[in-house]
Design an enzyme around this catalytic site. Sequence first.
Site, PDB file in Angstrom:
ATOM      1  N   LYS A  63     -12.542  12.933   7.524  1.00  0.00           N
ATOM      2  CA  LYS A  63     -13.178  11.699   8.021  1.00  0.00           C
ATOM      3  C   LYS A  63     -13.847  11.926   9.369  1.00  0.00           C
ATOM      4  O   LYS A  63     -14.952  11.432   9.610  1.00  0.00           O
ATOM      5  CB  LYS A  63     -12.154  10.557   8.080  1.00  0.00           C
ATOM      6  CG  LYS A  63     -11.713  10.136   6.681  1.00  0.00           C
ATOM      7  CD  LYS A  63     -10.739   8.987   6.642  1.00  0.00           C
ATOM      8  CE  LYS A  63     -10.329   8.765   5.180  1.00  0.00           C
ATOM      9  NZ  LYS A  63      -9.367   7.732   4.957  1.00  0.00           N
ATOM     10  N   ARG A  78       0.876  -1.169   0.000  1.00  0.00           N
ATOM     11  CA  ARG A  78       0.000   0.000   0.000  1.00  0.00           C
ATOM     12  C   ARG A  78       0.918   1.225   0.000  1.00  0.00           C
ATOM     13  O   ARG A  78       1.955   1.233   0.673  1.00  0.00           O
ATOM     14  CB  ARG A  78      -0.888   0.018   1.253  1.00  0.00           C
ATOM     15  CG  ARG A  78      -1.821   1.204   1.244  1.00  0.00           C
ATOM     16  CD  ARG A  78      -2.679   1.326   2.489  1.00  0.00           C
ATOM     17  NE  ARG A  78      -3.433   2.575   2.444  1.00  0.00           N
ATOM     18  CZ  ARG A  78      -4.020   3.139   3.475  1.00  0.00           C
ATOM     19  NH1 ARG A  78      -3.974   2.560   4.661  1.00  0.00           N
ATOM     20  NH2 ARG A  78      -4.678   4.262   3.344  1.00  0.00           N
ATOM     21  N   HIS A  79       0.537   2.248  -0.788  1.00  0.00           N
ATOM     22  CA  HIS A  79       1.379   3.448  -0.878  1.00  0.00           C
ATOM     23  C   HIS A  79       1.700   4.024   0.512  1.00  0.00           C
ATOM     24  O   HIS A  79       0.965   3.807   1.481  1.00  0.00           O
ATOM     25  CB  HIS A  79       0.655   4.519  -1.712  1.00  0.00           C
ATOM     26  CG  HIS A  79      -0.626   4.972  -1.086  1.00  0.00           C
ATOM     27  ND1 HIS A  79      -0.683   5.918  -0.096  1.00  0.00           N
ATOM     28  CD2 HIS A  79      -1.897   4.567  -1.288  1.00  0.00           C
ATOM     29  CE1 HIS A  79      -1.929   6.100   0.280  1.00  0.00           C
ATOM     30  NE2 HIS A  79      -2.704   5.282  -0.419  1.00  0.00           N
ATOM     31  N   ARG A 122       0.578   8.559  -5.866  1.00  0.00           N
ATOM     32  CA  ARG A 122       1.076   8.082  -4.567  1.00  0.00           C
ATOM     33  C   ARG A 122       1.535   6.625  -4.644  1.00  0.00           C
ATOM     34  O   ARG A 122       2.486   6.232  -3.974  1.00  0.00           O
ATOM     35  CB  ARG A 122       0.035   8.304  -3.463  1.00  0.00           C
ATOM     36  CG  ARG A 122      -1.344   7.692  -3.669  1.00  0.00           C
ATOM     37  CD  ARG A 122      -2.309   8.292  -2.635  1.00  0.00           C
ATOM     38  NE  ARG A 122      -3.639   7.693  -2.581  1.00  0.00           N
ATOM     39  CZ  ARG A 122      -4.665   8.056  -3.327  1.00  0.00           C
ATOM     40  NH1 ARG A 122      -4.510   8.977  -4.272  1.00  0.00           N
ATOM     41  NH2 ARG A 122      -5.855   7.493  -3.161  1.00  0.00           N
ATOM     42  N   GLU A 138       2.280   7.196   3.275  1.00  0.00           N
ATOM     43  CA  GLU A 138       1.318   8.236   3.693  1.00  0.00           C
ATOM     44  C   GLU A 138       1.238   9.364   2.648  1.00  0.00           C
ATOM     45  O   GLU A 138       2.257   9.868   2.178  1.00  0.00           O
ATOM     46  CB  GLU A 138       1.775   8.828   5.034  1.00  0.00           C
ATOM     47  CG  GLU A 138       0.814   9.874   5.566  1.00  0.00           C
ATOM     48  CD  GLU A 138       1.439  10.719   6.678  1.00  0.00           C
ATOM     49  OE1 GLU A 138       0.973  10.609   7.826  1.00  0.00           O
ATOM     50  OE2 GLU A 138       2.395  11.479   6.377  1.00  0.00           O
ATOM     51  N   TYR A 140     -14.380   7.202  -3.855  1.00  0.00           N
ATOM     52  CA  TYR A 140     -15.109   7.478  -2.619  1.00  0.00           C
ATOM     53  C   TYR A 140     -16.301   8.408  -2.819  1.00  0.00           C
ATOM     54  O   TYR A 140     -16.899   8.901  -1.859  1.00  0.00           O
ATOM     55  CB  TYR A 140     -14.155   8.015  -1.538  1.00  0.00           C
ATOM     56  CG  TYR A 140     -13.934   7.020  -0.414  1.00  0.00           C
ATOM     57  CD1 TYR A 140     -15.021   6.539   0.324  1.00  0.00           C
ATOM     58  CD2 TYR A 140     -12.679   6.536  -0.093  1.00  0.00           C
ATOM     59  CE1 TYR A 140     -14.844   5.612   1.344  1.00  0.00           C
ATOM     60  CE2 TYR A 140     -12.490   5.603   0.920  1.00  0.00           C
ATOM     61  CZ  TYR A 140     -13.571   5.152   1.634  1.00  0.00           C
ATOM     62  OH  TYR A 140     -13.411   4.228   2.639  1.00  0.00           O
ATOM     63  N   GLU A 179      -7.446   3.383  -5.960  1.00  0.00           N
ATOM     64  CA  GLU A 179      -8.241   3.347  -4.731  1.00  0.00           C
ATOM     65  C   GLU A 179      -9.717   3.320  -5.122  1.00  0.00           C
ATOM     66  O   GLU A 179     -10.084   3.752  -6.226  1.00  0.00           O
ATOM     67  CB  GLU A 179      -7.922   4.600  -3.896  1.00  0.00           C
ATOM     68  CG  GLU A 179      -8.646   4.709  -2.560  1.00  0.00           C
ATOM     69  CD  GLU A 179      -8.488   3.490  -1.669  1.00  0.00           C
ATOM     70  OE1 GLU A 179      -9.136   2.452  -1.967  1.00  0.00           O
ATOM     71  OE2 GLU A 179      -7.739   3.550  -0.681  1.00  0.00           O
ATOM     72  N   ARG A 180     -10.559   2.765  -4.251  1.00  0.00           N
ATOM     73  CA  ARG A 180     -11.984   2.794  -4.580  1.00  0.00           C
ATOM     74  C   ARG A 180     -12.442   4.255  -4.697  1.00  0.00           C
ATOM     75  O   ARG A 180     -11.951   5.135  -3.973  1.00  0.00           O
ATOM     76  CB  ARG A 180     -12.784   2.057  -3.532  1.00  0.00           C
ATOM     77  CG  ARG A 180     -12.849   2.826  -2.269  1.00  0.00           C
ATOM     78  CD  ARG A 180     -14.161   2.840  -1.623  1.00  0.00           C
ATOM     79  NE  ARG A 180     -14.057   2.188  -0.347  1.00  0.00           N
ATOM     80  CZ  ARG A 180     -15.070   1.713   0.310  1.00  0.00           C
ATOM     81  NH1 ARG A 180     -16.269   1.797  -0.185  1.00  0.00           N
ATOM     82  NH2 ARG A 180     -14.893   1.141   1.456  1.00  0.00           N
ATOM     83  N   HIS A 217      -3.473   0.518  -3.276  1.00  0.00           N
ATOM     84  CA  HIS A 217      -4.190   1.299  -2.256  1.00  0.00           C
ATOM     85  C   HIS A 217      -4.890   0.406  -1.236  1.00  0.00           C
ATOM     86  O   HIS A 217      -5.134  -0.774  -1.498  1.00  0.00           O
ATOM     87  CB  HIS A 217      -5.219   2.177  -2.969  1.00  0.00           C
ATOM     88  CG  HIS A 217      -4.581   3.041  -4.002  1.00  0.00           C
ATOM     89  ND1 HIS A 217      -4.215   4.340  -3.758  1.00  0.00           N
ATOM     90  CD2 HIS A 217      -4.179   2.767  -5.278  1.00  0.00           C
ATOM     91  CE1 HIS A 217      -3.619   4.846  -4.832  1.00  0.00           C
ATOM     92  NE2 HIS A 217      -3.590   3.904  -5.769  1.00  0.00           N
TER      93      HIS A 217
END
Length: 345
Positions: free
Chosen positions: A214, A99-100, A149, A102, A206, A203-204, A273
């Site tokens: 968030k 996963r990338h 990323r 941060e 969003y 990434e999904r 991701h």
Amino acid sequence: MAATVFHQAIGTLQSNGYLKNSGLHQEIRDGAVRLPLKGFKLELGVSKRACHSSGSRNFGVIQASVSQTSVVDPVLSPANKNTNEPRKKSNEAALILIRHGESLWNEKNLFTGCVDVPLTKRGVEEAIEAGKRISNIPVDMIYTSALIRAQMTAMLAMTQHRRKKVPIIIHNESEQARAWSQIFSEDTKKQSIPVIASWRLNERMYGELQGLNKQETADRYGKEQVHEWRRSYDVPPPNGESLEMCAERAVAYFKDEIEPQLLSGKNVMIAAHGNSLRSIIMYLDKLTSQEVISLELSTGIPMLYIFKEGRFIRRGSPVAPSEAGVYAYTRTLALYRQKLDEMVN
Ligand SMILES: O=C(O)[C@H](O)COP(=O)(O)O
């Protein structure tokens, strides 16, 4: 005769039964980690010293002690050095998932999805650290999402690889892009690693949460609602993709494009991701839609699988470049590492 091969901490047991810091939050059922390697026995013990610190979700450090019961690895056995038996061609391949590191929006706690945000300084460092951990593992092909990323993570990780091959992004988007990025030396080609980017590993999406904070979204819509959007399998966020929808394109891409490479013996790294990798891991580990809900991936932690005889064997997350657990059972990886060592000495 049983001989202990290695003994090490492999992660921290959480109250939900998953191992933290093993990259993959590995599931423990009835106190046992599934370790699908024939001839090896895994013994687990929980270190009391680290147990149940108050206010923490960590329930202890898991120690794994792996004993070899019958299978002897030919590379590790000096007795086999002079054998005249022809070595069987290995049909296994390594698969690394990362996963990338941060991103600037991870840092700000914003829903990111398909917004193309770069890494923070910390993300850069995570990618470099991930690269160190996998620097002895062969990589023949790299797949990334179309997002910077993930691509930064892959490239930064490869700066640490001991083989020093050059990762090169393949431009297939047009006839001209193909023609203008040709390489005219076979030797140079051999010293490079093709990097293939696809939006299907993104990434999904969003939806209308992209760019929202968030915490503020949880305050506004309620914690449960936001948890459902983030972690349920089939409930999409407003106008976005559910994990199921993300899996449809990411897993299809994995099966159509990446699995054939592994089948042909190519060692593959995928930089992608949180959610596209969760869906791929769901496929690799045959998790149910219920089980995948509690699967969390940390940024910048590489996870290793061995693809062998049509099966994916999870080897966890290499904590150091020469970690015994990675090389102890895989003749091909051990030989590769030995060759790297010889090249340096
Ligand atoms: O897109 C994002 O915001 C994150 O990278 C993944 O977010 P999640 O952990 O909320 O699914």
